[in-house]
Design a protein around this motif. Structure first.
Motif, mmCIF file in Angstrom:
data_model
loop_
_atom_site.group_PDB
_atom_site.id
_atom_site.type_symbol
_atom_site.label_atom_id
_atom_site.label_comp_id
_atom_site.label_asym_id
_atom_site.label_seq_id
_atom_site.Cartn_x
_atom_site.Cartn_y
_atom_site.Cartn_z
ATOM 1 N N GLU A 59 0.827 -1.210 0.000
ATOM 2 C CA GLU A 59 0.000 0.000 0.000
ATOM 3 C C GLU A 59 0.863 1.263 0.000
ATOM 4 O O GLU A 59 0.568 2.228 -0.725
ATOM 5 N N THR A 76 -2.231 -4.584 -4.904
ATOM 6 C CA THR A 76 -1.429 -5.274 -3.900
ATOM 7 C C THR A 76 -1.319 -6.726 -4.342
ATOM 8 O O THR A 76 -2.321 -7.406 -4.512
ATOM 9 N N THR A 79 -1.690 -8.518 -0.660
ATOM 10 C CA THR A 79 -1.737 -8.247 0.764
ATOM 11 C C THR A 79 -1.947 -9.579 1.479
ATOM 12 O O THR A 79 -2.899 -10.300 1.190
#
Length: 387
Positions: A59, A76, A79
């Motif tokens: 991020e 991302t 993540t």
């Protein structure tokens, strides 16, 4: 097939011991370069150990990259949502969606390195179980629901987001798949995209491509969802190209050995079985002959994308893994050659210019004669005027 998107999946893989600040800024410069070349997407990884994949927060990286770029979408990749409070994952992504004005995407996974999860007291079974639970919470929060839930790592009490996403109704979400059907199952269940990472990086994964999408469709039907669109399916693949095969082979001598060593001897990630070749030639041969990548020319790259289309039945985006097999200059040139000479064939831009060339070639003789006749006519007319 509709227009195929192209992008990169940037873990990244940097040789340990070098200047990490310069390496991270080199990653940002690469994303800038891809934006200028017209690449559609860049997906940024999250890792916390093992010394090569040194971006701890995709991020934060995306926020920096967004200020340097204009068009490329930034995701991302992924993540590791098992490591985080799902409320904060959703909240941070909504913020990124606003800051980028709709260019942010959320990729979800359990976390690939056991050396990461071990530091917070989780094992790979824990992270996979948390992936499904946390993804469900994130999707519900992004739909505007209020969630009360206790997981193995977090407690949510009347949790809700204070902002709605910038993108209406929500930014894109994709779940990672390496070897098992876990990722495809979740993609079908939640109606989100699929990021096939290992599916194009190992021979077994390549063979499983079509099966992965069958699982997505079956799970979507089971949960009463509409048939998923293949445009949300992204394949991560291996490529390095140059003007000649010989040049490409010389280029990858720079760093391919480190990449192989990382997966064979450092990262405890056995799903990424990249063979055991002892020398650079053997490594090149493994990539090319196993059908999982292309080291060579743009013709080899085009052929590899066609193989993936045929094997999978069609997908939405091809993401080139950022591997640093070559030095920065040769790496940028490889991305440039692919943009110039591979994109057009899969984006509907090659056929029209080739057809125009063929039409002009077929009528050249007749049109050339009319040009000569026109010159002769005007020359004669001028002589008449003088007379």
């Amino acid at each position: 097939m509709s227009r195929l998107r192209f992008g990169t999946f940037l873990a990244p893989f940097h040789r340990p011991g070098q200047n990490p600040t310069l390496a991270l800024h080199r990653d940002l410069e690469l994303v800038e370069h891809l934006d200028a070349l017209g690449y559609d997407e860049a997906w940024i990884g999250e890792h916390h150990s093992a010394g090569s994949e040194i971006i701890a927060s995709p991020e934060i990286f995306i926020a920096a990259a967004a200020e340097r770029t204009r068009h490329i979408k930034l995701g991302t990749g992924v993540t590791s949502i098992a490591y985080h409070n799902p409320l904060w994952v959703a909240d941070r992504m909504v913020l990124l969606d606003h800051l980028t004005r709709g260019r942010a995407m959320l990729g979800c996974g359990p976390g690939s390195l056991p050396t990461d999860s071990a530091m917070i007291g989780l094992n790979p079974t824990d992270t996979r179980e948390l992936l499904g639970e946390n993804l469900d919470i994130i999707v519900r929060l992004l739909r505007g629901e209020t969630v009360t839930r206790r997981t193995k790592t977090h407690t949510l009490v009347d949790a809700q987001l204070q902002l709605r996403p910038y993108t209406d109704p929500c930014f894109e979400i994709a779940v990672a798949a390496v070897a098992s059907p876990t990722g495809p199952r979740m993609a079908g269940q939640h109606g989100v995209g699929l990021l096939s990472i290992g599916a194009t990086l190992t021979p077994d994964g390549f063979d499983a491509l079509a099966h992965h999408w069958n699982v997505v469709e079956e799970r979507a039907a089971h949960h009463g969802r509409p048939a998923p669109s293949r445009s949300g399916w992204r394949l991560v693949g291996l490529m390095h190209v140059a003007e000649t095969r010989e040049q490409a082979y010389r280029d990858v001598e720079y760093g391919i050995e480190h990449w192989f060593t990382y997966f064979q001897k450092v990262a405890a990630f056995p799903q990424m079985d990249v063979g055991s070749s002892a020398d650079v030639k053997g490594m090149i041969d493994f990539i090319n002959e196993a059908g999982i990548g292309a080291i060579g020319t743009v013709e080899d790259a085009r052929a590899q994308v066609r193989r993936l289309v045929d094997q999978s039945g069609g997908f939405g985006a091809f993401l080139l893994l950022g591997h640093e097999w070559a030095n920065p200059q040769a790496t940028k040139r490889s991305f440039e050659l692919i943009a110039q000479q591979v994109f057009p064939e899969f984006q509907g831009q090659a056929a029209s210019t080739l057809a125009a060339k063929d039409r002009a070639s077929g009528t050249r003789a007749a049109h050339a004669q009319t040009q000569l006749d026109a010159v002769a006519h005007m020359t004669q007319r001028y002589e008449q005027e003088k007379a």
